[in-house]
Write an enzyme that holds these catalytic residues in place. Structure first.
Site, PDB file in Angstrom:
ATOM      1  N   LYS A  13       0.834  -1.220   0.000  1.00 34.85           N
ATOM      2  CA  LYS A  13       0.000   0.000   0.000  1.00 34.85           C
ATOM      3  C   LYS A  13       0.862   1.262   0.000  1.00 34.85           C
ATOM      4  O   LYS A  13       0.649   2.177  -0.785  1.00 34.85           O
ATOM      5  CB  LYS A  13      -0.926   0.019   1.230  1.00 34.85           C
ATOM      6  N   ARG A  88     -10.152   0.326   8.962  1.00 31.22           N
ATOM      7  CA  ARG A  88      -9.645  -1.002   9.299  1.00 31.22           C
ATOM      8  C   ARG A  88     -10.651  -1.823  10.090  1.00 31.22           C
ATOM      9  O   ARG A  88     -10.363  -2.972  10.436  1.00 31.22           O
ATOM     10  CB  ARG A  88      -8.389  -0.844  10.146  1.00 31.22           C
ATOM     11  N   ARG A 127      11.964  -4.351   5.348  1.00 35.97           N
ATOM     12  CA  ARG A 127      11.517  -3.000   4.956  1.00 35.97           C
ATOM     13  C   ARG A 127      12.359  -1.897   5.599  1.00 35.97           C
ATOM     14  O   ARG A 127      12.627  -1.918   6.791  1.00 35.97           O
ATOM     15  CB  ARG A 127      10.041  -2.820   5.359  1.00 35.97           C
ATOM     16  N   ARG A 160      10.852   0.267  11.101  1.00 35.16           N
ATOM     17  CA  ARG A 160       9.780   0.445  12.089  1.00 35.16           C
ATOM     18  C   ARG A 160       9.934  -0.540  13.241  1.00 35.16           C
ATOM     19  O   ARG A 160      10.263  -1.699  13.033  1.00 35.16           O
ATOM     20  CB  ARG A 160       8.421   0.246  11.413  1.00 35.16           C
ATOM     21  N   ARG A 171      -0.375  -8.351  14.045  1.00 40.43           N
ATOM     22  CA  ARG A 171      -0.957  -7.446  13.045  1.00 40.43           C
ATOM     23  C   ARG A 171      -1.762  -8.234  12.025  1.00 40.43           C
ATOM     24  O   ARG A 171      -2.823  -7.784  11.577  1.00 40.43           O
ATOM     25  CB  ARG A 171       0.163  -6.641  12.366  1.00 40.43           C
TER      26      ARG A 171
HETATM   27  P1  ADP Z   1       0.929  -1.517   7.959  1.00 43.10           P
HETATM   28  O1  ADP Z   1       2.152  -1.019   7.260  1.00 43.10           O
HETATM   29  O2  ADP Z   1       1.162  -2.728   8.752  1.00 43.10           O
HETATM   30  O3  ADP Z   1      -0.281  -1.587   7.102  1.00 43.10           O
HETATM   31  P2  ADP Z   1       0.212   0.924   9.408  1.00 43.10           P
HETATM   32  O4  ADP Z   1       1.374   1.806   9.292  1.00 43.10           O
HETATM   33  O5  ADP Z   1      -0.968   1.207   8.540  1.00 43.10           O
HETATM   34  O6  ADP Z   1       0.666  -0.582   9.220  1.00 43.10           O
HETATM   35  O7  ADP Z   1      -0.302   0.889  10.913  1.00 43.10           O
HETATM   36  C1  ADP Z   1       0.565   0.707  11.997  1.00 43.10           C
HETATM   37  C2  ADP Z   1      -0.240   0.573  13.272  1.00 43.10           C
HETATM   38  O8  ADP Z   1      -1.009   1.770  13.489  1.00 43.10           O
HETATM   39  C3  ADP Z   1      -1.262  -0.549  13.287  1.00 43.10           C
HETATM   40  O9  ADP Z   1      -0.690  -1.767  13.694  1.00 43.10           O
HETATM   41  C4  ADP Z   1      -2.282  -0.025  14.308  1.00 43.10           C
HETATM   42  O10 ADP Z   1      -1.816  -0.195  15.632  1.00 43.10           O
HETATM   43  C5  ADP Z   1      -2.288   1.462  14.024  1.00 43.10           C
HETATM   44  N1  ADP Z   1      -3.328   1.843  13.042  1.00 43.10           N
HETATM   45  C6  ADP Z   1      -3.110   2.388  11.815  1.00 43.10           C
HETATM   46  N2  ADP Z   1      -4.266   2.634  11.189  1.00 43.10           N
HETATM   47  C7  ADP Z   1      -5.256   2.234  12.031  1.00 43.10           C
HETATM   48  C8  ADP Z   1      -6.675   2.224  11.961  1.00 43.10           C
HETATM   49  N3  ADP Z   1      -7.328   2.661  10.858  1.00 43.10           N
HETATM   50  N4  ADP Z   1      -7.361   1.745  13.026  1.00 43.10           N
HETATM   51  C9  ADP Z   1      -6.721   1.310  14.111  1.00 43.10           C
HETATM   52  N5  ADP Z   1      -5.397   1.285  14.250  1.00 43.10           N
HETATM   53  C10 ADP Z   1      -4.652   1.741  13.220  1.00 43.10           C
HETATM   54  P1  ADP Z   2       2.365  -1.701   3.325  1.00 42.46           P
HETATM   55  O1  ADP Z   2       2.322  -0.199   3.210  1.00 42.46           O
HETATM   56  O2  ADP Z   2       1.175  -2.348   2.664  1.00 42.46           O
HETATM   57  O3  ADP Z   2       2.568  -2.177   4.724  1.00 42.46           O
HETATM   58  P2  ADP Z   2       4.876  -1.452   1.836  1.00 42.46           P
HETATM   59  O4  ADP Z   2       4.438  -0.763   0.592  1.00 42.46           O
HETATM   60  O5  ADP Z   2       5.588  -0.644   2.834  1.00 42.46           O
HETATM   61  O6  ADP Z   2       3.622  -2.222   2.493  1.00 42.46           O
HETATM   62  O7  ADP Z   2       5.782  -2.705   1.410  1.00 42.46           O
HETATM   63  C1  ADP Z   2       6.424  -3.512   2.381  1.00 42.46           C
HETATM   64  C2  ADP Z   2       7.841  -3.874   1.915  1.00 42.46           C
HETATM   65  O8  ADP Z   2       7.771  -4.702   0.760  1.00 42.46           O
HETATM   66  C3  ADP Z   2       8.695  -2.681   1.519  1.00 42.46           C
HETATM   67  O9  ADP Z   2      10.013  -2.928   1.928  1.00 42.46           O
HETATM   68  C4  ADP Z   2       8.595  -2.616  -0.006  1.00 42.46           C
HETATM   69  O10 ADP Z   2       9.779  -2.109  -0.604  1.00 42.46           O
HETATM   70  C5  ADP Z   2       8.370  -4.077  -0.385  1.00 42.46           C
HETATM   71  N1  ADP Z   2       7.424  -4.220  -1.496  1.00 42.46           N
HETATM   72  C6  ADP Z   2       6.345  -3.462  -1.770  1.00 42.46           C
HETATM   73  N2  ADP Z   2       5.708  -3.906  -2.874  1.00 42.46           N
HETATM   74  C7  ADP Z   2       6.400  -4.996  -3.293  1.00 42.46           C
HETATM   75  C8  ADP Z   2       6.243  -5.910  -4.388  1.00 42.46           C
HETATM   76  N3  ADP Z   2       5.226  -5.793  -5.252  1.00 42.46           N
HETATM   77  N4  ADP Z   2       7.143  -6.908  -4.502  1.00 42.46           N
HETATM   78  C9  ADP Z   2       8.164  -7.032  -3.629  1.00 42.46           C
HETATM   79  N5  ADP Z   2       8.364  -6.210  -2.582  1.00 42.46           N
HETATM   80  C10 ADP Z   2       7.504  -5.201  -2.412  1.00 42.46           C
END
Ligand code: ADP
Ligand code: ADP
Ligand code: ADP
Length: 213
Positions: A13, A88, A127, A160, A171
């Protein structure tokens, strides 16, 4: 366009968001980024959110609904937005619909980043992030030119605190239990587009462009 991105941690994402955002001039609202900023600044919101985030659990609906309610009213978001990591829970989705109804708008498309859980641990533990731009790197799949350094600015990259195998487990549990029902909620409204998020990043981008064109 008003878009929602749903997918488990590591599904891509955050990697696709800046590309979509620039192409369609949308504002990018990532609740995870906003919450991490609040935690770092030790604001009242951050103090309340920290424990849940450290443990890979969701922060309470009221807290995140409040941040989004404020953010989508901003002038820069009136032309459209990408919601990354929100809603979420089904409660958050219902509250979002209420907020948008008041503005006379609605969600146009939900991009569902579908991917097998087994792929995610490697993606998450490798990451690296450039916090101020949101650029993501990966030790194996997208390494920076110099380890730990952003290619564009030369600034340091971070990992992170919750990007560990153990916290990922929580998660993912939260995702399956609380967030997957949100996909069903939007499916009933006919706005969901499923993406094969295990494909290489450029192919995912091309699929997103097809869906949005
Ligand atoms: P990811 O990269 O795993 O998708 P995020 O950066 O979106 O994670 O979220 C990190 C943390 O922030 C989550 O594990 C949760 O604790 C909190 N969080 C983020 N967005 C939401 C939401 N919409 N509702 C509840 N908690 C959230
Ligand atoms: P999210 O925001 O959904 O938690 P990220 O976009 O941060 O996920 O992606 C998580 C990790 O995987 C990052 O280190 C990113 O560079 C890598 N990544 C993202 N998309 C791909 C893909 N299509 N194939 C392989 N690695 C990816
Ligand atoms: P190119 O050198 O063709 O312009 P890139 O430098 O964008 O391509 O990417 C090199 C390789 O790394 C490609 O196979 C691409 O799919 C992959 N890649 C690019 N960005 C990411 C990312 N954020 N996460 C994972 N893999 C990525």
């Amino acid at each position: 366009k008003r878009l929602v991105l749903i997918g488990p941690p590591g599904s891509g994402k955050g990697t696709q968001s800046p590309i979509i955002k620039d192409e369609y001039c949308l504002c990018h609202l990532a609740t995870g980024d906003m919450l991490r900023a609040a935690v770092a600044a030790k604001t009242p919101l951050g103090v309340k959110a920290k424990e849940a985030m450290d443990n890979g659990q969701l922060v309470s609906d009221d807290l995140v609904v409040g941040i989004i309610d404020e953010a989508i009213k901003k002038p820069s978001c009136q032309k459209g937005f990408i919601l990354d990591g929100f809603p979420r829970t089904v409660v958050q989705a219902q509250k979002l619909d209420e907020m948008l109804e008041k503005q006379g708008s609605k969600i146009d498309k939900v991009l569902n980043f579908a991917i097998d859980d087994a792929i995610l641990e490697e993606r998450i533990t490798g990451r690296w992030i450039h916090p101020s731009s949101g650029r993501t790197y990966h030790t194996k799949f997208a390494p920076p030119k110099i380890p730990g350094v952003d290619d564009v600015t030369g600034e340091p990259l971070i990992q992170r605190k919750d990007d560990t195998a153990a916290v990922l487990k929580s998660r993912l549990e939260a995702f399956h239990k609380q967030t997957e029902p949100v996909v069903d909620y939007y499916s009933k409204k006919g706005v969901v587009a499923d993406l094969q998020a295990e494909k290489p990043p450029k192919e995912v981008t091309a699929d997103v462009q097809k869906v949005l064109s």
